[in-house]
Design an enzyme around this catalytic site. Structure first.
Site, PDB file in Angstrom:
ATOM      1  CE  LYS A   1      -3.970  -1.957   2.461  1.00 48.21           C
ATOM      2  NZ  LYS A   1      -5.010  -1.795   3.394  1.00 48.21           N
TER       3      LYS A   1
ATOM      4  CG  ASP B   1      -8.189   0.460   3.382  1.00 43.57           C
ATOM      5  OD1 ASP B   1      -8.965  -0.185   3.313  1.00 43.57           O
ATOM      6  OD2 ASP B   1      -6.866   0.346   3.515  1.00 43.57           O
TER       7      ASP B   1
HETATM    8  P1  NDP Z   1       1.069  -3.342  10.720  1.00 43.44           P
HETATM    9  O1  NDP Z   1       2.159  -4.474  10.464  1.00 43.44           O
HETATM   10  O2  NDP Z   1       1.431  -1.954   9.713  1.00 43.44           O
HETATM   11  O3  NDP Z   1       1.077  -2.637  12.086  1.00 43.44           O
HETATM   12  C1  NDP Z   1       0.816  -3.716  13.333  1.00 43.44           C
HETATM   13  C2  NDP Z   1       0.486  -2.802  14.542  1.00 43.44           C
HETATM   14  O4  NDP Z   1      -0.030  -3.913  15.263  1.00 43.44           O
HETATM   15  C3  NDP Z   1       1.780  -2.204  15.066  1.00 43.44           C
HETATM   16  O5  NDP Z   1       1.329  -0.971  15.742  1.00 43.44           O
HETATM   17  C4  NDP Z   1       2.328  -3.064  16.101  1.00 43.44           C
HETATM   18  O6  NDP Z   1       3.090  -2.527  17.252  1.00 43.44           O
HETATM   19  C5  NDP Z   1       1.126  -3.524  16.608  1.00 43.44           C
HETATM   20  N1  NDP Z   1       1.173  -5.194  17.311  1.00 43.44           N
HETATM   21  C6  NDP Z   1       1.389  -6.233  16.461  1.00 43.44           C
HETATM   22  N2  NDP Z   1       1.484  -7.389  17.661  1.00 43.44           N
HETATM   23  C7  NDP Z   1       1.453  -6.633  18.676  1.00 43.44           C
HETATM   24  C8  NDP Z   1       1.114  -7.189  20.028  1.00 43.44           C
HETATM   25  N3  NDP Z   1       1.417  -8.592  20.133  1.00 43.44           N
HETATM   26  N4  NDP Z   1       0.815  -6.331  21.015  1.00 43.44           N
HETATM   27  C9  NDP Z   1       0.494  -5.018  20.750  1.00 43.44           C
HETATM   28  N5  NDP Z   1       0.748  -4.535  19.564  1.00 43.44           N
HETATM   29  C10 NDP Z   1       1.132  -5.348  18.475  1.00 43.44           C
HETATM   30  O7  NDP Z   1      -0.399  -3.823  10.475  1.00 43.44           O
HETATM   31  P2  NDP Z   1      -1.538  -3.186   9.606  1.00 43.44           P
HETATM   32  O8  NDP Z   1      -1.653  -1.660  10.463  1.00 43.44           O
HETATM   33  O9  NDP Z   1      -1.388  -2.905   8.187  1.00 43.44           O
HETATM   34  O10 NDP Z   1      -2.886  -3.839  10.067  1.00 43.44           O
HETATM   35  C11 NDP Z   1      -3.189  -3.927  11.395  1.00 43.44           C
HETATM   36  C12 NDP Z   1      -4.470  -4.870  11.611  1.00 43.44           C
HETATM   37  O11 NDP Z   1      -5.459  -4.330  10.890  1.00 43.44           O
HETATM   38  C13 NDP Z   1      -4.216  -6.061  10.868  1.00 43.44           C
HETATM   39  O12 NDP Z   1      -4.561  -7.201  11.703  1.00 43.44           O
HETATM   40  C14 NDP Z   1      -4.923  -6.348   9.807  1.00 43.44           C
HETATM   41  O13 NDP Z   1      -5.615  -7.475   9.133  1.00 43.44           O
HETATM   42  C15 NDP Z   1      -6.068  -5.102  10.187  1.00 43.44           C
HETATM   43  N6  NDP Z   1      -6.725  -4.548   9.081  1.00 43.44           N
HETATM   44  C16 NDP Z   1      -8.228  -4.620   8.684  1.00 43.44           C
HETATM   45  C17 NDP Z   1      -8.828  -4.089   7.684  1.00 43.44           C
HETATM   46  C18 NDP Z   1     -10.227  -4.336   7.378  1.00 43.44           C
HETATM   47  O14 NDP Z   1     -10.615  -4.057   6.548  1.00 43.44           O
HETATM   48  N7  NDP Z   1     -10.836  -4.779   8.238  1.00 43.44           N
HETATM   49  C19 NDP Z   1      -7.978  -2.971   6.679  1.00 43.44           C
HETATM   50  C20 NDP Z   1      -6.618  -2.900   7.251  1.00 43.44           C
HETATM   51  C21 NDP Z   1      -5.936  -3.744   8.418  1.00 43.44           C
HETATM   52  P3  NDP Z   1       4.687  -2.094  17.132  1.00 43.44           P
HETATM   53  O15 NDP Z   1       4.744  -0.810  16.497  1.00 43.44           O
HETATM   54  O16 NDP Z   1       4.977  -2.173  18.552  1.00 43.44           O
HETATM   55  O17 NDP Z   1       5.070  -3.341  16.233  1.00 43.44           O
END
Ligand code: NDP
Length: 283
Positions: free
Chosen positions: A68, A104
């Protein structure tokens, strides 16, 4: 019967994507056949794949992780929605070029409307500082939230996001701080769970003292990845919406961009819940 229009979703991993099923359901409503492919594509390979899809005659593309943000530099034209989100999830074939947009944020808003979740004047806790959280920030601010607190496991990423927004209504907080009792009287009206923790069968949570009396929660995740957060929210007795509606709504907006025809989202959401055994959105 006219020739089937050709579409695809690109990403890596891609086999789990529900986009082919969603767009085929829209096409059935429309009454025209489409072919919708799922193409595995790395960030490095994106320019090559875009050229391939152009020459094969694709009318539109969806992009998912990890493409993206990379797509910003690969599109010939980017609209305001994609610029504000800093990411492209939809490509539209125009006369001589791919045009990029992002559906989105508008998909999230459409689902909030369905569930009568208000944003204006609310203190919103946005958990996560990844791509999805980043894309929602301008949408939330445009809707007039009174305060936006970005909470992240890695605090400096939340701080970097807040610095970029440069808005006095936005603040950063470490997630671990919000797991402790609140030290002042600020409480959250809406909690948006935008982390991928649910894919590891875990969930971030906030201490009960951070929640206003009628707080609601929206989790971007759906299916099994929504379960850990749903369990926490249920224990706090707050209403929770999962992200399946947003997924279908953002796809619907892509479909409208490509075909000019507006399908209904609710039958598709219901079909996915029935087939995938995804629990009801509100509980
Ligand atoms: P990214 O990989 O860009 O970001 C992941 C985020 O999750 C970071 O803030 C990370 O924190 C945090 N994180 C990961 N593991 C943990 C944990 N164990 N505890 C706390 N925080 C955690 O992912 P995206 O932002 O692209 O997507 C996030 C979620 O949203 C995904 O599950 C995705 O499937 C969902 N999504 C759903 C959509 C929909 O249409 N329904 C659209 C887009 C996304 P840190 O910075 O500390 O690593």
């Amino acid at each position: 019967m006219p020739d089937a229009l050709l579409f695809a979703v690109l990403g890596d991993p891609i086999s789990h994507s529900r986009s082919p099923q969603i767009h085929q359901a829209f096409a059935q409503q429309w009454g025209h056949p489409i072919t919708y492919e799922a193409i595995r594509c790395s960030a490095q390979d994106l320019p090559h794949q875009l050229a391939q899809c152009w020459s094969r005659g694709h009318q539109g593309l969806n992009l998912t992780v990890p493409l993206k943000e990379r797509a910003l530099a690969c599109c010939d034209h980017i609209d305001e929605a994609a610029q504000q989100a800093g990411a492209v999830n939809t490509l539209i074939r125009q006369d001589t070029e791919w045009a990029g947009t992002n559906t989105d944020g508008a998909g999230f808003l459409a689902d909030c409307e369905t569930h009568q979740i208000s944003l204006a004047g609310q203190h919103v806790a946005l958990i996560g500082a990844g791509g999805a959280a980043k894309g929602l920030c301008p949408v939330l601010l445009n809707q007039g939230v009174s305060r936006l607190t970005v909470l992240n496991r890695t605090e400096h990423r939340a701080q970097a996001l807040v610095n970029q927004l440069d808005d006095s209504a936005v603040q950063a907080l470490s997630l671990s701080d919000a797991e402790q009792p609140s030290v002042d009287d600020s409480t959250f009206d809406l909690i948006i769970q935008a982390t991928s923790a649910g894919h590891e069968d875990t969930s971030p949570h906030l201490h009960a003292s951070w929640l206003s009396a009628d707080a609601v929660a929206y989790d971007l995740n759906y299916g099994p990845a929504h379960e850990p957060f749903r369990r926490w929210a249920q224990a706090q007795e707050i209403c929770t919406v999962d992200g399946l509606g947003m997924l279908v709504e953002q796809a619907r907006l892509s479909f409208i961009h490509w075909t000019g025809w507006a399908p209904e989202s609710q039958p598709v959401i219901e079909q996915l819940r029935a087939e995938q055994v995804i629990p009801s959105a509100l509980d």
